[in-house]
Design an enzyme around this catalytic site. Sequence first.
Site, short mmCIF file in Angstrom:
data_model
loop_
_atom_site.label_atom_id
_atom_site.label_comp_id
_atom_site.label_asym_id
_atom_site.label_seq_id
_atom_site.Cartn_x
_atom_site.Cartn_y
_atom_site.Cartn_z
N LEU A 106 0.86 -1.18 0.00
CA LEU A 106 0.00 0.00 0.00
C LEU A 106 0.90 1.24 0.00
O LEU A 106 2.07 1.17 0.37
CB LEU A 106 -0.90 -0.03 1.24
CG LEU A 106 -1.91 -1.18 1.20
CD1 LEU A 106 -2.39 -1.52 2.61
CD2 LEU A 106 -3.09 -0.84 0.29
N CYS A 110 4.05 7.20 -4.61
CA CYS A 110 4.88 8.16 -3.85
C CYS A 110 6.11 7.48 -3.26
O CYS A 110 7.24 7.90 -3.52
CB CYS A 110 4.03 8.87 -2.80
SG CYS A 110 4.97 9.84 -1.64
N CYS A 115 7.58 10.71 -4.94
CA CYS A 115 8.04 11.68 -3.91
C CYS A 115 9.30 11.20 -3.18
O CYS A 115 10.23 11.98 -2.96
CB CYS A 115 7.00 11.94 -2.84
SG CYS A 115 5.30 11.79 -3.33
N HIS A 165 7.35 0.75 2.43
CA HIS A 165 6.23 -0.08 1.97
C HIS A 165 5.78 -1.03 3.09
O HIS A 165 4.59 -1.21 3.35
CB HIS A 165 6.64 -0.96 0.78
CG HIS A 165 7.04 -0.19 -0.44
ND1 HIS A 165 6.60 1.07 -0.71
CD2 HIS A 165 7.81 -0.54 -1.49
CE1 HIS A 165 7.10 1.47 -1.87
NE2 HIS A 165 7.83 0.51 -2.37
N PHE A 530 15.26 31.19 17.02
CA PHE A 530 16.32 31.82 16.24
C PHE A 530 17.54 30.89 16.13
O PHE A 530 17.85 30.23 17.12
CB PHE A 530 16.70 33.13 16.93
CG PHE A 530 17.63 33.95 16.11
CD1 PHE A 530 17.17 34.68 15.03
CD2 PHE A 530 18.98 33.99 16.42
CE1 PHE A 530 18.04 35.45 14.27
CE2 PHE A 530 19.85 34.74 15.65
CZ PHE A 530 19.38 35.47 14.58
C1 LIG Z 1 8.48 12.64 -9.42
C2 LIG Z 1 7.35 13.01 -8.51
C3 LIG Z 1 7.62 13.53 -7.27
C4 LIG Z 1 6.57 13.89 -6.44
N1 LIG Z 1 6.89 14.44 -5.23
C5 LIG Z 1 5.88 14.87 -4.43
C6 LIG Z 1 6.18 15.47 -3.19
O1 LIG Z 1 7.33 15.63 -2.84
N2 LIG Z 1 5.15 15.89 -2.43
C7 LIG Z 1 3.85 15.74 -2.81
O2 LIG Z 1 2.95 16.17 -2.08
N3 LIG Z 1 3.54 15.15 -4.00
C8 LIG Z 1 4.53 14.71 -4.80
N4 LIG Z 1 4.23 14.09 -5.97
C9 LIG Z 1 2.82 13.80 -6.29
C10 LIG Z 1 2.31 12.54 -5.57
O3 LIG Z 1 3.21 11.48 -5.75
C11 LIG Z 1 0.94 12.14 -6.13
O4 LIG Z 1 0.09 13.26 -6.13
C12 LIG Z 1 0.29 11.01 -5.31
O5 LIG Z 1 1.14 9.91 -5.19
C13 LIG Z 1 -1.01 10.59 -6.00
O6 LIG Z 1 -1.68 9.61 -5.24
P1 LIG Z 1 -2.84 8.73 -5.91
O7 LIG Z 1 -3.50 7.99 -4.82
O8 LIG Z 1 -3.67 9.55 -6.81
O9 LIG Z 1 -2.07 7.73 -6.86
P2 LIG Z 1 -0.94 6.65 -6.51
O10 LIG Z 1 -0.35 6.88 -5.16
O11 LIG Z 1 -0.04 6.65 -7.67
O12 LIG Z 1 -1.72 5.29 -6.40
C14 LIG Z 1 -2.30 4.66 -7.49
C15 LIG Z 1 -2.33 3.18 -7.14
O13 LIG Z 1 -3.23 2.51 -8.03
C16 LIG Z 1 -2.73 1.21 -8.26
N5 LIG Z 1 -3.39 0.67 -9.45
C17 LIG Z 1 -3.32 1.13 -10.72
N6 LIG Z 1 -4.09 0.35 -11.51
C18 LIG Z 1 -4.68 -0.59 -10.72
C19 LIG Z 1 -5.59 -1.66 -10.93
N7 LIG Z 1 -6.07 -1.96 -12.11
N8 LIG Z 1 -5.95 -2.40 -9.88
C20 LIG Z 1 -5.46 -2.15 -8.65
N9 LIG Z 1 -4.60 -1.16 -8.39
C21 LIG Z 1 -4.21 -0.38 -9.41
C22 LIG Z 1 -1.24 1.43 -8.38
O14 LIG Z 1 -0.54 0.22 -8.16
C23 LIG Z 1 -0.98 2.48 -7.30
O15 LIG Z 1 -0.60 1.90 -6.08
C24 LIG Z 1 5.25 13.71 -6.85
C25 LIG Z 1 4.97 13.17 -8.09
C26 LIG Z 1 6.01 12.83 -8.93
C27 LIG Z 1 5.72 12.26 -10.27
#
Ligand SMILES: Cc1cc2nc3c(=O)[nH]c(=O)nc-3n(C[C@H](O)[C@H](O)[C@H](O)COP(=O)(O)OP(=O)(O)OC[C@H]3O[C@@H](n4cnc5c(N)ncnc54)[C@H](O)[C@@H]3O)c2cc1C
Length: 552
Positions: A106, A110, A115, A165, A530
């Site tokens: 889970l 990120c 992240c 994880h 400070f």
């Molecule tokens: C390079 C990078 C750096 C970032 N750094 C930051 C940061 O420093 N701070 C910040 O606030 N945000 C940051 N972000 C943004 C942040 O990572 C995302 O906004 C956040 O992870 C989105 O969460 P989510 O739940 O939408 O998607 P995710 O966390 O991506 O979850 C989607 C999940 O769906 C699952 N999934 C997909 N298809 C299926 C399926 N068919 N069946 C079952 N499961 C499936 C995947 O396995 C995954 O676990 C960053 C993004 C990037 C690209």
Amino acid sequence: MIDVRNPSDGFTSLRARIGELGPTPNDDRGADGAPLTVGEWVQLIDEVVAHPQRNTEALWNVATPEQDDREYDAIFVGGGASGRFGSAYLRARGGRQLTIDAWPFLGGSCPHQACVPHHLFSECARELDLARHMQGRLWFPAFDDKRASIAEIVELFKAGRSYPHAIMNWQSKEQLDMEFILNTPATVIDEHTVEVEGQRFRARNLVLCTGARTAYPDVPGITAKGVYDFASLIEELDYEPNRCVIIGGSKVALEYGSFFQATGCKTTILTRSPLMETASLHHVDTGLREYVVSMMADRGIEILVGAEVLEVLGNGHVTGVRYRTPDGRVVDIDTDFVFVGTGERPDLRMYSPLGLATDERGFVVADATMRTSVPSVYAAGDLLGPPMEMFKARKCGVAAARNIMGEHYEFDFTEYPDFLHTTYEVTWCGLSEAEARQRYSNVVKIQMPPDDADPETFALPAAEGSMLYAFTRPVLSGWLKLVIDGDSRKILGAHHVGFGAKDAFQYIDYLIRQPQGWTIDDMAELNELFLNPEHFIQLSRLRAGQRDLVNM
Ligand SMILES: Cc1cc2nc3c(=O)[nH]c(=O)nc-3n(C[C@H](O)[C@H](O)[C@H](O)COP(=O)(O)OP(=O)(O)OC[C@H]3O[C@@H](n4cnc5c(N)ncnc54)[C@H](O)[C@@H]3O)c2cc1C
Ligand SMILES: NC(=O)c1ccc[n+]([C@@H]2O[C@H](COP(=O)([O-])OP(=O)(O)OC[C@H]3O[C@@H](n4cnc5c(N)ncnc54)[C@H](OP(=O)(O)O)[C@@H]3O)[C@@H](O)[C@H]2O)c1
């Protein structure tokens, strides 16, 4: 199916299998029948991620009918930031949820690809930057660019990424009491039904939480080996890049560009709009932007604005990038590594049975309760579009859970504090100075260095992280601005480049958005620790005595 919930024969054989993988981290192996420890989860996840072909069975943590025979209130499709937080909240409210994720853990992208590696890379960039700047002084040895290997740092991340994880699996199961199925994709059958490993689950609601992924520009050669995005960099990099070209001009481009350059890999950013002027970033102050861009250029990053990428050149592997300049010339850059930071889009094909409404960019449309165009279906996180940030993903998931559990709850994510990394932390909230001047007639600012100072001799702001810069080359020590309405004395915006101020912005954002506002006098009442990185408290106190505020 591997049942990780019920202490049965299958569970005992799972523990035996984990045992065969070697000693658990920190030697915290549990007794047969006891829940998996964090160390055992680390091993299990490591094994599944390293060998997906031989670990195709899903990990089931689902209550038996004897343990819980209630109907599910919601199935969360995707257990990333939005799915996990929404699930945990719904469960805490006494509801029943099932969370399904294709990965064996889970937490989502990120901690796996986005992240967390970005923060590791940004910390490396900051360390490398300081080591390069201070080389030959104090205890800092001569700097050898060749010793910082991008591939090695990526490997370091991969070797350690199962720790967070594992904690999330353990916490979700043992502390948050969530039900989940991992390591298998969910198939959406209809607005109440999802299929997993051939078994159908029904729920009152679905919450779609499957995130987004990089949308590559449509140019010839873009699929060549040697072209990476944030995810494939982690999963597929198998050589040491020597020269980098980045396509894009927003957070990903700035953060990864700063990291690659800091390792000694000469980096060029090809951006069609000026850096940080993309639609997905709002309230970026011009002074902050100029400081950020000039400091990137100071570190040797080449920034080509108005560039139109025409083709990725190569012969099996990338050899260069061809682009058109704003004045129409076609230019080739030699490179062995192209990094794409052109934004993200969701893949919604799996939801075709639902007939969801989407916007013109391809994001799912939902109202402020996270309800989509299909009444029993909610959506949360990146698949709703920008801002693609953790606070938004997590709070969207929670908003969906609250509404599903019968509370009317709206989440408005139009205003929020924001940040990115270069080799600095860049943080901001509220209005930029230009925005404030459009809305208010008496805007006053506190800025460091002030507009009329020579930044090369103005050694503030400085605190932990920038002290060595302040004492050796003041211009590198940072930049800040507080924007104030001189009539009401309310703080309208705060902007900072440096180190260590990010936490403060979570609170400043909240305070200045209170209905009664947050004034310079309120700020002056705080007790500073400070040297405080953002210096806002003492600067406000120095000014607060003035009846009619003037710039500082
Ligand atoms: C390079 C990078 C750096 C970032 N750094 C930051 C940061 O420093 N701070 C910040 O606030 N945000 C940051 N972000 C943004 C942040 O990572 C995302 O906004 C956040 O992870 C989105 O969460 P989510 O739940 O939408 O998607 P995710 O966390 O991506 O979850 C989607 C999940 O769906 C699952 N999934 C997909 N298809 C299926 C399926 N068919 N069946 C079952 N499961 C499936 C995947 O396995 C995954 O676990 C960053 C993004 C990037 C690209
Ligand atoms: N909090 C963090 O530290 C953090 C870190 C990384 C990512 N994120 C989030 O992750 C998401 C993705 O970030 P991102 O930087 O990739 O995306 P982004 O903010 O959406 O910016 C996309 C960039 O790519 C350019 N672009 C888009 N399509 C292009 C094309 N076809 N050809 C050339 N250039 C193109 C855009 O230019 P134009 O401006 O001209 O459109 C813009 O500069 C964002 O929502 C971001 O907030 C957060």
